[in-house]
Design an enzyme around this catalytic site. Structure first.
Site, PDB file in Angstrom:
ATOM      1  N   LYS A  61       1.169   4.040  -2.894  1.00  0.00           N
ATOM      2  CA  LYS A  61       0.738   5.419  -2.618  1.00  0.00           C
ATOM      3  C   LYS A  61       1.875   6.368  -3.002  1.00  0.00           C
ATOM      4  O   LYS A  61       1.649   7.463  -3.497  1.00  0.00           O
ATOM      5  CB  LYS A  61       0.389   5.611  -1.133  1.00  0.00           C
ATOM      6  CG  LYS A  61      -0.900   4.987  -0.681  1.00  0.00           C
ATOM      7  CD  LYS A  61      -2.155   5.626  -1.233  1.00  0.00           C
ATOM      8  CE  LYS A  61      -2.560   6.917  -0.555  1.00  0.00           C
ATOM      9  NZ  LYS A  61      -3.884   7.421  -1.040  1.00  0.00           N
ATOM     10  N   TYR A 101       0.843  -1.205   0.000  1.00  0.00           N
ATOM     11  CA  TYR A 101       0.000   0.000   0.000  1.00  0.00           C
ATOM     12  C   TYR A 101       0.883   1.262   0.000  1.00  0.00           C
ATOM     13  O   TYR A 101       0.705   2.153  -0.838  1.00  0.00           O
ATOM     14  CB  TYR A 101      -0.927  -0.030   1.222  1.00  0.00           C
ATOM     15  CG  TYR A 101      -1.553   1.290   1.594  1.00  0.00           C
ATOM     16  CD1 TYR A 101      -2.654   1.772   0.894  1.00  0.00           C
ATOM     17  CD2 TYR A 101      -1.045   2.061   2.649  1.00  0.00           C
ATOM     18  CE1 TYR A 101      -3.240   2.994   1.236  1.00  0.00           C
ATOM     19  CE2 TYR A 101      -1.618   3.271   2.996  1.00  0.00           C
ATOM     20  CZ  TYR A 101      -2.709   3.734   2.291  1.00  0.00           C
ATOM     21  OH  TYR A 101      -3.272   4.942   2.627  1.00  0.00           O
TER      22      TYR A 101
HETATM   23  N1  NAD Z   1      -7.495   6.454   7.154  1.00  0.00           N
HETATM   24  C1  NAD Z   1      -6.288   6.912   7.464  1.00  0.00           C
HETATM   25  O1  NAD Z   1      -5.855   6.893   8.609  1.00  0.00           O
HETATM   26  C2  NAD Z   1      -5.416   7.502   6.361  1.00  0.00           C
HETATM   27  C3  NAD Z   1      -4.144   7.987   6.685  1.00  0.00           C
HETATM   28  C4  NAD Z   1      -3.360   8.545   5.677  1.00  0.00           C
HETATM   29  C5  NAD Z   1      -3.863   8.610   4.384  1.00  0.00           C
HETATM   30  N2  NAD Z   1      -5.100   8.132   4.098  1.00  0.00           N
HETATM   31  C6  NAD Z   1      -5.624   8.256   2.735  1.00  0.00           C
HETATM   32  O2  NAD Z   1      -6.819   8.995   2.831  1.00  0.00           O
HETATM   33  C7  NAD Z   1      -7.744   8.561   1.847  1.00  0.00           C
HETATM   34  C8  NAD Z   1      -9.092   8.290   2.479  1.00  0.00           C
HETATM   35  O3  NAD Z   1      -8.980   7.343   3.506  1.00  0.00           O
HETATM   36  P1  NAD Z   1     -10.276   6.730   4.181  1.00  0.00           P
HETATM   37  O4  NAD Z   1      -9.860   6.201   5.495  1.00  0.00           O
HETATM   38  O5  NAD Z   1     -11.409   7.681   4.111  1.00  0.00           O
HETATM   39  O6  NAD Z   1     -10.537   5.503   3.201  1.00  0.00           O
HETATM   40  P2  NAD Z   1     -11.848   4.685   2.911  1.00  0.00           P
HETATM   41  O7  NAD Z   1     -11.438   3.285   2.710  1.00  0.00           O
HETATM   42  O8  NAD Z   1     -12.918   4.988   3.912  1.00  0.00           O
HETATM   43  O9  NAD Z   1     -12.314   5.304   1.513  1.00  0.00           O
HETATM   44  C9  NAD Z   1     -11.785   4.919   0.296  1.00  0.00           C
HETATM   45  C10 NAD Z   1     -12.926   4.879  -0.697  1.00  0.00           C
HETATM   46  O10 NAD Z   1     -12.364   4.592  -1.993  1.00  0.00           O
HETATM   47  C11 NAD Z   1     -13.272   3.738  -2.654  1.00  0.00           C
HETATM   48  N3  NAD Z   1     -12.570   3.016  -3.704  1.00  0.00           N
HETATM   49  C12 NAD Z   1     -11.676   2.018  -3.535  1.00  0.00           C
HETATM   50  N4  NAD Z   1     -11.295   1.551  -4.733  1.00  0.00           N
HETATM   51  C13 NAD Z   1     -11.939   2.305  -5.658  1.00  0.00           C
HETATM   52  C14 NAD Z   1     -11.944   2.299  -7.074  1.00  0.00           C
HETATM   53  N5  NAD Z   1     -11.218   1.398  -7.744  1.00  0.00           N
HETATM   54  N6  NAD Z   1     -12.686   3.196  -7.720  1.00  0.00           N
HETATM   55  C15 NAD Z   1     -13.457   4.082  -7.035  1.00  0.00           C
HETATM   56  N7  NAD Z   1     -13.495   4.131  -5.682  1.00  0.00           N
HETATM   57  C16 NAD Z   1     -12.750   3.235  -5.014  1.00  0.00           C
HETATM   58  C17 NAD Z   1     -13.811   2.824  -1.585  1.00  0.00           C
HETATM   59  O11 NAD Z   1     -15.032   2.215  -1.971  1.00  0.00           O
HETATM   60  C18 NAD Z   1     -13.965   3.791  -0.415  1.00  0.00           C
HETATM   61  O12 NAD Z   1     -15.271   4.332  -0.384  1.00  0.00           O
HETATM   62  C19 NAD Z   1      -7.105   7.382   1.147  1.00  0.00           C
HETATM   63  O13 NAD Z   1      -6.521   7.815  -0.055  1.00  0.00           O
HETATM   64  C20 NAD Z   1      -6.013   6.940   2.089  1.00  0.00           C
HETATM   65  O14 NAD Z   1      -4.940   6.359   1.387  1.00  0.00           O
HETATM   66  C21 NAD Z   1      -5.888   7.576   5.061  1.00  0.00           C
END
Ligand code: NAD
Length: 386
Positions: free
Chosen positions: A152, A148
């Protein structure tokens, strides 16, 4: 936020935790919002927020969806935690090829702004970082312990490289930037908090690890929303495109020990905070074993790994970053939040201690815990001796 009323924003991954919160905030400010996601929103959604079911891995689907859009928030990602981490093929497809599709769709259809949601992990791989800033180099790709983070990183690089690309309709240039958030928290967060609460309730959260002085960071979902809106605004000509081509670390700006951060949640749900502290290397080795077992057994029985090596680093090794660049260039001012509304959220859903577990139950858990520790410690021996 300037121009927000006259513009359409498309959010890839708009039905996920953060994407949906951003959507509601933009919508509240009067913007037109399109949620582009493989799954529909879980919450009741205002009628004028459009949902397009689609997959960023399918170029035609994302290309159709961006027509008429002014700014894309590219948030969709795959493989951050749990079982998803095993599916290397899908991680690569969504995070790398999916991002390239989104960028190509913007260029082909005249979308002039894109904000990418990246992660701290693009520079962090288990080394101590104190008050790091955006001048830090990317972690070499082969040093990422998980797929991952590696993907990223690749996605962020391609987003920043695309900055300045000429739009096919001749309307100008594509401007891009990347935000690198810390771990996201807030009421209703579904990725980390339910898992932590599950461990607390099952009695697995019986120890902490690493140095008590180790510091990490978190970001409240609404601070992250604010940073994204500011970053999109800073891509406009009114702000001299000052965020174009830039990356920014985004957190609450309050480094804290990982376990101390969760103390109000543990105690707020009525559980005692663990008194045992274990060495980081022991837990890292345990995570390594778990990953090996997951790798072997996962294709047949895809269980949720208790902890991965990346999670051990992320929680037990000091890494925090300066917010100076985000403050100076975006005008980012993180607000202060605590875990009260998170505790409330879980309490409202029936979580929290209501009765004392029986003495026998606690004794059995204690025996299992000690047995697991002894097993891990013993399995060190041949490694050390070899
Ligand atoms: N959650 C954390 O602690 C954290 C920390 C650092 C960075 N991030 C980044 O922040 C962003 C949001 O995180 P989150 O926790 O809200 O994630 P999440 O998993 O709740 O949301 C991701 C969304 O992307 C959608 N998705 C996945 N594959 C897809 C595709 N092929 N086409 C269209 N949609 C697709 C999923 O259905 C989901 O609704 C992500 O990019 C993640 O990498 C998250």
């Amino acid at each position: 936020m300037e121009n927000v009323r006259s513009e359409t924003f498309l959010i890839t991954g708009g039905c996920g935790y953060f994407g949906y919160r951003l959507a509601r905030s933009l919508h509240k400010g009067g913007a037109r919002v399109v949620l582009f996601d493989t799954a529909p929103p879980k919450q009741e959604t205002p009628e004028d927020i459009q949902f397009v079911q689609g997959d960023i891995c399918d170029y035609a689907q994302i290309a159709r969806a961006v027509v008429g859009v002014g700014c894309v928030f590219h948030i969709a990602s795959y493989g951050m935690s749990g079982r998803e981490q095993l599916n290397r093929h899908l991680i690569e497809a969504v995070n790398v090829q999916g991002t390239q599709n989104v960028l190509k769709a913007c260029v082909e259809h005249g979308v002039s702004r894109l904000v990418y949601t990246s992660t701290f992990n693009v520079v962090f791989g288990g080394q101590v970082i104190e008050n790091g800033d955006e001048s830090l180099p990317y972690l070499p790709l082969h040093l990422h312990p998980d797929h991952y983070s590696r993907t990223k990183s690749l996605a962020e690089m391609s987003v920043l490289k695309a900055n300045g690309t000429t739009l096919k309709d001749g309307s100008g240039l594509l401007r891009t930037c990347a935000l690198r958030p810390a771990g996201i928290y807030g009421p209703g967060e579904q990725r980390h908090l339910p898992r932590i609460v599950g461990y607390i309730e099952k009695g697995i959260f019986r120890f902490v690890y690493g140095e008590a002085s180790s510091l990490v960071e978190f970001v409240h979902v609404d601070n992250l929303v604010s940073a994204h809106k500011l970053a999109a605004e800073a891509l406009t000509s009114q702000k001299q495109h000052c965020s174009a081509g830039q990356a920014y670390f985004i957190s609450d700006g309050r480094p804290v020990n990982n376990f101390e951060f969760f103390r109000p949640l543990v105690e707020g749900l009525g559980y005692p905070f663990p008194k045992v502290r274990l060495p980081l290397c022991l837990i890292y080795f345990f995570a390594f074993l778990t990953e090996m077992i997951h790798h072997l057994i996962g294709p047949f029985y895809n269980f949720q790994p208790l902890l991965t090596r990346t999670e051990v680093y992320k929680t037990g090794v000091t890494h925090y970053f300066s917010m100076a660049k985000a403050k100076a260039e975006l005008g980012y001012e993180p607000q202060e939040y605590n875990l009260d509304e998170v505790v409330q959220w879980f309490r409202c859903r029936g979580h929290g201690k209501t009765s004392c577990r029986s003495f026998l139950g606690r004794l059995i858990l204690d025996i299992l815990f000690v047995a697991a520790l002894v097993t891990v410690a013993l399995s060190f021996l041949p490694v050390v001796g070899s």
